[in-house]
Enzyme design. Structure first.
Site, PDB file in Angstrom:
ATOM      1  N   HIS A  14       0.881  -1.191   0.000  1.00  0.00           N
ATOM      2  CA  HIS A  14       0.000   0.000   0.000  1.00  0.00           C
ATOM      3  C   HIS A  14       0.909   1.229   0.000  1.00  0.00           C
ATOM      4  CE1 HIS A  14      -3.734   2.251   1.567  1.00  0.00           C
ATOM      5  NE2 HIS A  14      -2.807   3.154   1.312  1.00  0.00           N
ATOM      6  N   HIS A  16       1.547   5.384  -1.634  1.00  0.00           N
ATOM      7  CA  HIS A  16       1.160   6.578  -2.396  1.00  0.00           C
ATOM      8  C   HIS A  16       2.409   7.187  -3.028  1.00  0.00           C
ATOM      9  CE1 HIS A  16      -2.935   6.737  -0.736  1.00  0.00           C
ATOM     10  NE2 HIS A  16      -2.368   6.222   0.332  1.00  0.00           N
ATOM     11  N   LYS A 100      -9.298  -0.411  -5.687  1.00  0.00           N
ATOM     12  CA  LYS A 100      -9.290   0.276  -4.392  1.00  0.00           C
ATOM     13  C   LYS A 100     -10.649   0.892  -4.095  1.00  0.00           C
ATOM     14  CE  LYS A 100      -7.938   2.383  -0.725  1.00  0.00           C
ATOM     15  NZ  LYS A 100      -6.732   2.697  -0.004  1.00  0.00           N
ATOM     16  N   HIS A 137     -10.325   0.981   2.070  1.00  0.00           N
ATOM     17  CA  HIS A 137     -10.092   1.973   3.131  1.00  0.00           C
ATOM     18  C   HIS A 137     -11.268   1.824   4.095  1.00  0.00           C
ATOM     19  CE1 HIS A 137      -8.529   5.871   4.780  1.00  0.00           C
ATOM     20  NE2 HIS A 137      -9.702   5.754   5.385  1.00  0.00           N
ATOM     21  N   HIS A 175      -4.427  -0.726   6.188  1.00  0.00           N
ATOM     22  CA  HIS A 175      -3.951   0.098   7.314  1.00  0.00           C
ATOM     23  C   HIS A 175      -4.856  -0.014   8.540  1.00  0.00           C
ATOM     24  CE1 HIS A 175      -6.794   2.718   5.312  1.00  0.00           C
ATOM     25  NE2 HIS A 175      -5.956   3.170   4.440  1.00  0.00           N
ATOM     26  N   ASP A 248       1.485   2.643   3.510  1.00  0.00           N
ATOM     27  CA  ASP A 248       0.648   3.840   3.359  1.00  0.00           C
ATOM     28  C   ASP A 248       1.517   5.089   3.393  1.00  0.00           C
ATOM     29  OD1 ASP A 248      -1.646   5.272   2.870  1.00  0.00           O
ATOM     30  OD2 ASP A 248      -2.406   5.164   4.921  1.00  0.00           O
ATOM     31  N   ALA A 264      -3.778  14.508   5.790  1.00  0.00           N
ATOM     32  CA  ALA A 264      -3.482  13.243   6.467  1.00  0.00           C
ATOM     33  C   ALA A 264      -2.398  12.506   5.704  1.00  0.00           C
ATOM     34  CB  ALA A 264      -4.742  12.389   6.516  1.00  0.00           C
TER      35      ALA A 264
HETATM   36  O1  DOR Z   1      -3.169   9.271   5.871  1.00  0.00           O
HETATM   37  C1  DOR Z   1      -3.558   9.006   4.748  1.00  0.00           C
HETATM   38  N1  DOR Z   1      -3.038   9.602   3.653  1.00  0.00           N
HETATM   39  N2  DOR Z   1      -4.565   8.131   4.602  1.00  0.00           N
HETATM   40  C2  DOR Z   1      -5.127   7.899   3.425  1.00  0.00           C
HETATM   41  O2  DOR Z   1      -6.012   7.108   3.366  1.00  0.00           O
HETATM   42  C3  DOR Z   1      -4.713   8.666   2.229  1.00  0.00           C
HETATM   43  C4  DOR Z   1      -3.335   9.127   2.352  1.00  0.00           C
HETATM   44  C5  DOR Z   1      -2.971  10.155   1.301  1.00  0.00           C
HETATM   45  O3  DOR Z   1      -3.264   9.951   0.125  1.00  0.00           O
HETATM   46  O4  DOR Z   1      -2.337  11.156   1.653  1.00  0.00           O
HETATM   47 ZN    ZN Z   2      -3.336   5.072   1.726  1.00  0.00          ZN
END
Ligand code: DOR
Ligand code: ZN
Length: 346
Positions: A14, A16, A100, A137, A175, A248, A264
């Site tokens: 997982h 980004h 997703k 999620h 997560h 994550d 976040a």
């Molecule tokens: O903390 C997070 N950041 N949780 C998520 O589900 C998305 C992620 C983000 O894309 O920044």
């Molecule tokens: Zn994520």
């Protein structure tokens, strides 16, 4: 006492990566240690169709450091308009490894997610037929549900009903942050798995809120109380193949974190393996690190384990950068709050 550990090269189930300048800045942080990663599709606009995923995969491979054999495992972002046949075709050609599901409004760039689960029934049925995993999620978004309860309520009201209505659907609850999620996943067959992040093994909600507000510890799902962190550590270090690493790791520039309404996400790609070794070492569970980072994920996804290896060696505190530089601004690297002694070598 072990001072050296060689494991199969890890994967991140997982991740980004974003696009553009941010992609270029953060990709080497992952490819340094990881062979493969499940790439989250929450770009702006999101990666919704097979054609979008082809374009995004090309952006990632173009940005790879020279000589890297890193393999991005692409995902599609499930919307109420997603076409089951587009998904099936993308799976059949080997383009995507998962779909997703973001409940609409749950987190960063989730506005196009699912509000009415009946509208994605056809896609879920098709995915169950072809064995394509759904990454979830797992938080409800109802305004009247406390943010610390959103994962627990999601399991009862959304996840369990979806799984009952769609026999054979392979699901990754992503997560996870609560002991309830650990227990739910443990109680199910191997068509359900869960990823656990590096940061949720290290922080609890006090890290975010005590002594001032610490925006670099804010992520979603938000870290819970200490008893939940301990349950996550127990699950991750147990060797149970229901649980594997999904960092994550989610880069946001400092300006977007250190502001009146901060984004976040914790950025852990840089030091994840050293942090995990420290966590497993403290639990006397180093022999189970390989299952968590390198074996249980491939087993769930039906992929071979990596042939190459990685060696961790215990020594003096590991030096790592406090920030990664991107053209859009600095990105703060997750600070576990303790020294790291496990150096990652080839
Ligand atoms: O903390 C997070 N950041 N949780 C998520 O589900 C998305 C992620 C983000 O894309 O920044
Ligand atoms: Zn994520």
């Amino acid at each position: 006492m072990s001072t050296s550990l060689t494991i199969r090269r890890p994967d991140d189930w997982h991740l980004h990566l974003r696009d553009g300048d941010m992609l270029r800045a953060v990709l080497p942080e992952t490819t340094r240690h990881f062979a493969r990663a499940i790439i989250m599709p929450n770009l702006v606009p999101p990666v919704v169709t097979a054609a979008d995923a082809i374009r995004y995969r090309a952006m990632i491979t173009d940005a790879l450091p020279a000589g890297s054999s890193f393999q991005p495992l692409m995902t599609l972002y499930l919307t109420e308009q997603t076409n089951p046949e587009d998904v099936a075709m993308a799976h059949a050609t080997g383009l995507i490894a998962a779909v997703k599901l973001y409940p609409a409004g749950a987190t960063t760039n989730s506005a196009s997610g699912v509000a009415n689960f009946d509208k994605v029934r056809g896609v879920l049925d098709r995915m169950a037929e072809i064995g394509l995993p759904l990454c979830v999620h797992g938080e409800v978004t109802d305004a009247d549900i406390d943010i610390f309860d959103r994962e627990a309520v999601f399991i009862d009201r959304v996840l369990d009903p979806i799984r009952r209505a769609t026999p054979g659907l392979r699901v990754v609850m992503e997560h996870i942050t609560t002991s309830g999620a650990v227990e739910y996943v443990q109680s199910q067959a191997t068509d359900l798995a869960a990823t656990i992040t590096t940061h949720h093994l290290v922080i609890n909600r006090n890290h975010i809120l005590v002594g001032g507000i610490h925006p670099h510890y804010y992520c979603l799902p938000v870290a819970k109380r200490e008893s939940h962190r301990l349950a996550l550590v127990k699950a991750a270090t147990s060797g149970d193949n229901h649980f594997f690493l999904g960092t994550d790791s989610a880069p946001h520039v400092d300006a977007a974190k250190e502001t009146g309404c901060g984004c976040a996400g914790c950025f852990t790609a840089t030091n994840t393996m050293s942090i995990l070794a420290e966590v497993f070492d403290r639990e006397n569970a180093l022999p189970n690190l390989e299952a968590f980072t390198s074996l249980s994920g491939p087993a769930f996804y039906g992929l071979p384990v990596n042939k190459s290896t990685l060696t961790l060696t215990k020594g003096t505190p590991v030096a790592y950068p406090a920030k990664i530089t991107s053209k859009a601004g600095p990105v703060t690297v997750f600070d576990p709050g303790f020294d790291l002694h496990w150096h990652v070598g080839p």
